[in-house]
Design an enzyme around this catalytic site. Structure first.
Site, PDB file in Angstrom:
ATOM      1  N   LYS A   1     -48.145 126.328  -4.278  1.00 41.98           N
ATOM      2  CA  LYS A   1     -46.781 125.830  -4.033  1.00 41.98           C
ATOM      3  C   LYS A   1     -46.014 125.614  -5.340  1.00 41.98           C
ATOM      4  O   LYS A   1     -44.884 126.060  -5.492  1.00 41.98           O
ATOM      5  CB  LYS A   1     -46.856 124.506  -3.270  1.00 41.98           C
ATOM      6  N   ASN A   2     -46.652 124.930  -6.291  1.00 40.44           N
ATOM      7  CA  ASN A   2     -45.890 124.560  -7.488  1.00 40.44           C
ATOM      8  C   ASN A   2     -45.642 125.736  -8.430  1.00 40.44           C
ATOM      9  O   ASN A   2     -44.791 125.650  -9.318  1.00 40.44           O
ATOM     10  CB  ASN A   2     -46.546 123.372  -8.192  1.00 40.44           C
TER      11      ASN A   2
ATOM     12  N   ARG B   1     -37.700 118.268  -5.327  1.00 40.78           N
ATOM     13  CA  ARG B   1     -37.773 118.125  -6.767  1.00 40.78           C
ATOM     14  C   ARG B   1     -37.568 119.451  -7.505  1.00 40.78           C
ATOM     15  O   ARG B   1     -36.851 119.546  -8.489  1.00 40.78           O
ATOM     16  CB  ARG B   1     -39.182 117.592  -7.078  1.00 40.78           C
TER      17      ARG B   1
ATOM     18  N   CYS C   1     -40.766 113.893  -3.367  1.00 37.04           N
ATOM     19  CA  CYS C   1     -41.623 112.760  -3.007  1.00 37.04           C
ATOM     20  C   CYS C   1     -41.292 111.568  -3.898  1.00 37.04           C
ATOM     21  O   CYS C   1     -41.093 111.728  -5.110  1.00 37.04           O
ATOM     22  CB  CYS C   1     -43.092 113.139  -3.171  1.00 37.04           C
TER      23      CYS C   1
ATOM     24  N   ARG D   1     -39.325 109.209 -11.922  1.00 37.10           N
ATOM     25  CA  ARG D   1     -39.220 110.652 -12.137  1.00 37.10           C
ATOM     26  C   ARG D   1     -37.942 111.081 -12.887  1.00 37.10           C
ATOM     27  O   ARG D   1     -37.109 111.825 -12.354  1.00 37.10           O
ATOM     28  CB  ARG D   1     -39.358 111.416 -10.808  1.00 37.10           C
ATOM     29  N   PRO D   2     -37.770 110.619 -14.118  1.00 42.47           N
ATOM     30  CA  PRO D   2     -36.589 111.016 -14.901  1.00 42.47           C
ATOM     31  C   PRO D   2     -36.623 112.507 -15.257  1.00 42.47           C
ATOM     32  O   PRO D   2     -37.676 113.150 -15.159  1.00 42.47           O
ATOM     33  CB  PRO D   2     -36.676 110.161 -16.167  1.00 42.47           C
ATOM     34  N   ILE D   3     -35.478 113.041 -15.691  1.00 42.66           N
ATOM     35  CA  ILE D   3     -35.441 114.461 -16.093  1.00 42.66           C
ATOM     36  C   ILE D   3     -34.947 114.602 -17.531  1.00 42.66           C
ATOM     37  O   ILE D   3     -34.426 115.634 -17.933  1.00 42.66           O
ATOM     38  CB  ILE D   3     -34.592 115.326 -15.124  1.00 42.66           C
ATOM     39  N   ASP D   4     -35.126 113.532 -18.320  1.00 39.02           N
ATOM     40  CA  ASP D   4     -34.630 113.555 -19.702  1.00 39.02           C
ATOM     41  C   ASP D   4     -35.237 114.681 -20.535  1.00 39.02           C
ATOM     42  O   ASP D   4     -34.564 115.265 -21.387  1.00 39.02           O
ATOM     43  CB  ASP D   4     -34.889 112.190 -20.375  1.00 39.02           C
TER      44      ASP D   4
ATOM     45  N   ASP E   1     -52.109 114.958  -8.202  1.00 39.57           N
ATOM     46  CA  ASP E   1     -51.892 115.469  -6.839  1.00 39.57           C
ATOM     47  C   ASP E   1     -53.162 115.440  -5.989  1.00 39.57           C
ATOM     48  O   ASP E   1     -53.120 115.735  -4.795  1.00 39.57           O
ATOM     49  CB  ASP E   1     -51.341 116.910  -6.882  1.00 39.57           C
TER      50      ASP E   1
ATOM     51  N   ARG F   1     -44.331 120.598   3.696  1.00 42.76           N
ATOM     52  CA  ARG F   1     -43.732 121.018   2.423  1.00 42.76           C
ATOM     53  C   ARG F   1     -44.739 121.763   1.545  1.00 42.76           C
ATOM     54  O   ARG F   1     -44.341 122.607   0.735  1.00 42.76           O
ATOM     55  CB  ARG F   1     -43.233 119.792   1.648  1.00 42.76           C
TER      56      ARG F   1
HETATM   57  C1  EPZ Z   1     -44.931 118.496 -11.022  1.00 45.23           C
HETATM   58  O1  EPZ Z   1     -43.915 117.518 -10.913  1.00 45.23           O
HETATM   59  C2  EPZ Z   1     -45.380 118.805  -9.620  1.00 45.23           C
HETATM   60  N1  EPZ Z   1     -44.234 119.304  -8.883  1.00 45.23           N
HETATM   61  C3  EPZ Z   1     -45.959 117.566  -8.970  1.00 45.23           C
HETATM   62  O2  EPZ Z   1     -46.485 117.948  -7.719  1.00 45.23           O
HETATM   63  C4  EPZ Z   1     -47.086 117.012  -9.838  1.00 45.23           C
HETATM   64  O3  EPZ Z   1     -47.513 115.789  -9.285  1.00 45.23           O
HETATM   65  C5  EPZ Z   1     -46.613 116.798 -11.260  1.00 45.23           C
HETATM   66  O4  EPZ Z   1     -46.029 118.016 -11.786  1.00 45.23           O
HETATM   67  C6  EPZ Z   1     -47.731 116.394 -12.211  1.00 45.23           C
HETATM   68  O5  EPZ Z   1     -48.730 117.363 -12.221  1.00 45.23           O
HETATM   69  C7  EPZ Z   1     -43.851 120.559  -9.043  1.00 45.23           C
HETATM   70  O6  EPZ Z   1     -44.441 121.328  -9.779  1.00 45.23           O
HETATM   71  C8  EPZ Z   1     -42.696 121.006  -8.236  1.00 45.23           C
HETATM   72  P1  EPZ Z   1     -43.936 116.120 -14.546  1.00 45.23           P
HETATM   73  P2  EPZ Z   1     -42.960 117.209 -12.132  1.00 45.23           P
HETATM   74  O7  EPZ Z   1     -42.600 116.460 -15.091  1.00 45.23           O
HETATM   75  O8  EPZ Z   1     -42.689 118.462 -12.854  1.00 45.23           O
HETATM   76  C9  EPZ Z   1     -42.463 112.027 -16.530  1.00 45.23           C
HETATM   77  C10 EPZ Z   1     -46.979 117.723  -5.444  1.00 45.23           C
HETATM   78  O9  EPZ Z   1     -47.478 116.857  -4.695  1.00 45.23           O
HETATM   79  N2  EPZ Z   1     -41.253 112.758 -16.913  1.00 45.23           N
HETATM   80  O10 EPZ Z   1     -45.128 116.825 -15.093  1.00 45.23           O
HETATM   81  O11 EPZ Z   1     -41.811 116.429 -11.599  1.00 45.23           O
HETATM   82  C11 EPZ Z   1     -42.632 111.857 -15.037  1.00 45.23           C
HETATM   83  O12 EPZ Z   1     -41.904 110.766 -14.555  1.00 45.23           O
HETATM   84  C12 EPZ Z   1     -45.997 117.345  -6.524  1.00 45.23           C
HETATM   85  O13 EPZ Z   1     -47.196 118.936  -5.328  1.00 45.23           O
HETATM   86  C13 EPZ Z   1     -40.324 112.139 -17.712  1.00 45.23           C
HETATM   87  O14 EPZ Z   1     -40.461 110.979 -18.094  1.00 45.23           O
HETATM   88  O15 EPZ Z   1     -43.908 116.265 -12.979  1.00 45.23           O
HETATM   89  C14 EPZ Z   1     -44.123 111.708 -14.910  1.00 45.23           C
HETATM   90  O16 EPZ Z   1     -44.489 110.407 -15.208  1.00 45.23           O
HETATM   91  C15 EPZ Z   1     -45.666 115.892  -6.533  1.00 45.23           C
HETATM   92  N3  EPZ Z   1     -39.217 112.854 -18.076  1.00 45.23           N
HETATM   93  C16 EPZ Z   1     -44.665 112.637 -16.020  1.00 45.23           C
HETATM   94  O17 EPZ Z   1     -43.577 112.822 -16.920  1.00 45.23           O
HETATM   95  C17 EPZ Z   1     -39.014 114.136 -17.673  1.00 45.23           C
HETATM   96  O18 EPZ Z   1     -37.979 114.716 -18.048  1.00 45.23           O
HETATM   97  C18 EPZ Z   1     -45.128 113.998 -15.536  1.00 45.23           C
HETATM   98  O19 EPZ Z   1     -44.152 114.569 -14.690  1.00 45.23           O
HETATM   99  C19 EPZ Z   1     -39.973 114.758 -16.867  1.00 45.23           C
HETATM  100  C20 EPZ Z   1     -41.090 114.049 -16.498  1.00 45.23           C
END
Ligand code: EPZ
Length: 430
Positions: free
Chosen positions: A22-23, A93, A117, A122-125, A305, A397
């Site tokens: 999926k991801n 997301r 979810c 979950r910031p996007i900075d 996950d 999903r």
């Molecule tokens: C991906 O989410 C996956 N989603 C998630 O899968 C998965 O749990 C996660 O990676 C971790 O492996 C997709 O691929 C669509 P991250 P993502 O950015 O990209 C922080 C599932 O169940 N962060 O690696 O959103 C964030 O808050 C889903 O399949 C920032 O602070 O995760 C987290 O604490 C749920 N700033 C950490 O980094 C940012 O700009 C890792 O998040 C981005 C992230």
């Protein structure tokens, strides 16, 4: 009121075939926007996130033809708008990948703030940091993100946090940028590598995906491609824990065992049997398993996950286990539901202390998110009596044919729509 009803107690036994990841799929679909041509994507999981993504791409002007249940051809020659539908993009997301892809394709995009979810803030900075380093302007307001770039230029991007999404988005925006981009402290998850392989298959020059440093040499344009998505590491892991929690024996096919190492290691540690083959793993448990401690970490650490599914397994094990959640601050929302089934779990911030019980009893529970939903189904299949799991839209999903695959393994589970169907199931199964 769509929900799953199940009667637990049957060990899950037999073969199951894992779908595409999926991801990876939700990043590869928007990545196709960069082609300005056609590409055929195979081993796509037929799940609701993929269907929503297809709708978003069609809204942007792409033409999609499903060749079979798990293969489509996408024609991105007529991308005629830079406004992605807000209602669809704010549903999940991974819609944030539209930004990286459309910055590369059109230099401009407007999308809804990504939903998904509710696992924490979950910031996007870090995504924005990447886009801005490459020369884009990003404005956020009124539930929208507007990103624009006159010209994207290669840059050095240091990720403050290892982020799957921000790493992939930086790759998407950088592949057509002028010059070379370096992403330091990049995420190493298998789907990050898969997206890089997809982009390379259409002509990108990405090196180092799967390591901490990714180097991208911008190219001018891409050619058509054909690509097959990797198997889903988390779906495979979910069936691994299903085998163990129900004291079953499952041959899990179409997997890359290397991607499952963190999960296999923990299952072996608590006493399960895991046998690896070239593209399959056989997982079984005949006795009650032991406790362990787990800390979720970015790949190759134990995946967040898989945390709820593993918690279900440990809640049935002998002794006390501790799970530390280091990725998302709000990923224990399933604990209240599992407690209704007899689990003994105490949550303190990002730590869950699990005192193993001999067994669960069926209850009416709801899925708070995707992986927790799958975990509650596993709990239901190992519990005594009937369990219903509601809010299963979350499960759709990310899991293709979840109920059918579990049934095939001997699980007594059915999708029901009303009380009458619940009563009918109970009468039939007894
Ligand atoms: C991906 O989410 C996956 N989603 C998630 O899968 C998965 O749990 C996660 O990676 C971790 O492996 C997709 O691929 C669509 P991250 P993502 O950015 O990209 C922080 C599932 O169940 N962060 O690696 O959103 C964030 O808050 C889903 O399949 C920032 O602070 O995760 C987290 O604490 C749920 N700033 C950490 O980094 C940012 O700009 C890792 O998040 C981005 C992230």
């Amino acid at each position: 009121m769509e929900q799953y009803i199940m009667k637990g107690g049957n060990p899950l036994v037999g073969d199951v075939t894992i779908s595409g990841a999926k991801n990876a799929a939700v990043a590869i679909l928007p990545a196709a926007l960069l082609i300005n041509g056609t590409c055929t994507i195979n081993n796509l999981p037929n799940i609701s996130d993929v269907k929503i993504y297809c709708e978003i791409l069609e809204n942007l002007g792409a033409k999609i033809h499903w060749n079979s249940t798990n293969e489509l051809t996408i024609d991105t020659r007529n991308i005629d708008t830079t406004e992605a539908p807000i209602d669809l993009t704010s549903k999940f997301r991974a819609s944030y990948y539209i930004i990286g892809a459309m910055l590369g394709r059109k230099g401009e995009i407007e999308v809804g703030m990504p939903g998904g979810c509710k696992l924490g803030a979950r910031p996007i900075d870090q995504h924005i940091k990447g886009f801005e380093a490459l020369g884009a302007n990003v404005d956020i307001g009124q539930g929208k993100i507007i990103a624009k770039a006159k010209k994207l230029k290669g840059a050095s991007i240091y990720m403050d946090i290892t982020s799957v999404g921000a790493t992939i988005n930086a790759m998407l925006a950088a592949v057509l940028a002028e010059g070379t981009t370096t992403i330091d402290n990049a995420a190493k998850e298998p789907h990050v590598v898969d997206v890089a392989n997809f982009l390379n298959s259409m002509g990108a020059k990405i090196r180092g995906a799967g390591t901490d440093v990714i180097r991208i040499k911008g190219v001018e344009k891409f050619g058509d491609c054909q690509y097959s998505i990797i198997p889903d590491q988390i779906e495979a892991g979910t069936f691994m824990t299903a085998a163990v929690a129900t004291k079953g024996d499952i041959m899990i096919k179409n997997v890359i065992p290397k991607h499952l190492e963190a999960i296999s290691a923990k299952l072996i540690e608590i006493g399960a049997e895991v046998v690896e083959f070239d593209d399959a793993v056989r997982v079984s448990a005949t006795k009650r398993l032991e406790s362990t401690n787990i800390k979720t970490l970015p790949y190759p650490g134990f995946p967040t996950d898989m945390q709820p599914q593993m918690a279900v397994t440990l809640a049935l094990s002998n002794g006390t286990s501790v799970i530390s959640e280091s990725i998302f601050e709000n990923r224990f929302r399933y604990v209240d539901e599992l407690t209704k089934m007899g689990a003994t779990i105490q949550v303190d911030g990002r730590t869950a202390i699990i005192s193993g019980v001999e067994g669960f009893t069926g209850a009416d529970v709801h899925a708070p998110d995707l992986r927790a939903g799958a975990a509650l189904v596993i709990a239901g299949l190992s519990a005594k009596g009937f369990t219903t799991v509601s809010d299963i839209g979350y499960i759709y999903r990310g899991y293709e044919q979840f109920e059918q695959k579990l049934k095939q393994l001997g699980g007594e589970i059915q999708l029901v729509n009303n009380e009458k169907e619940v009563a009918k199931f109970k009468l039939k199964i007894g």
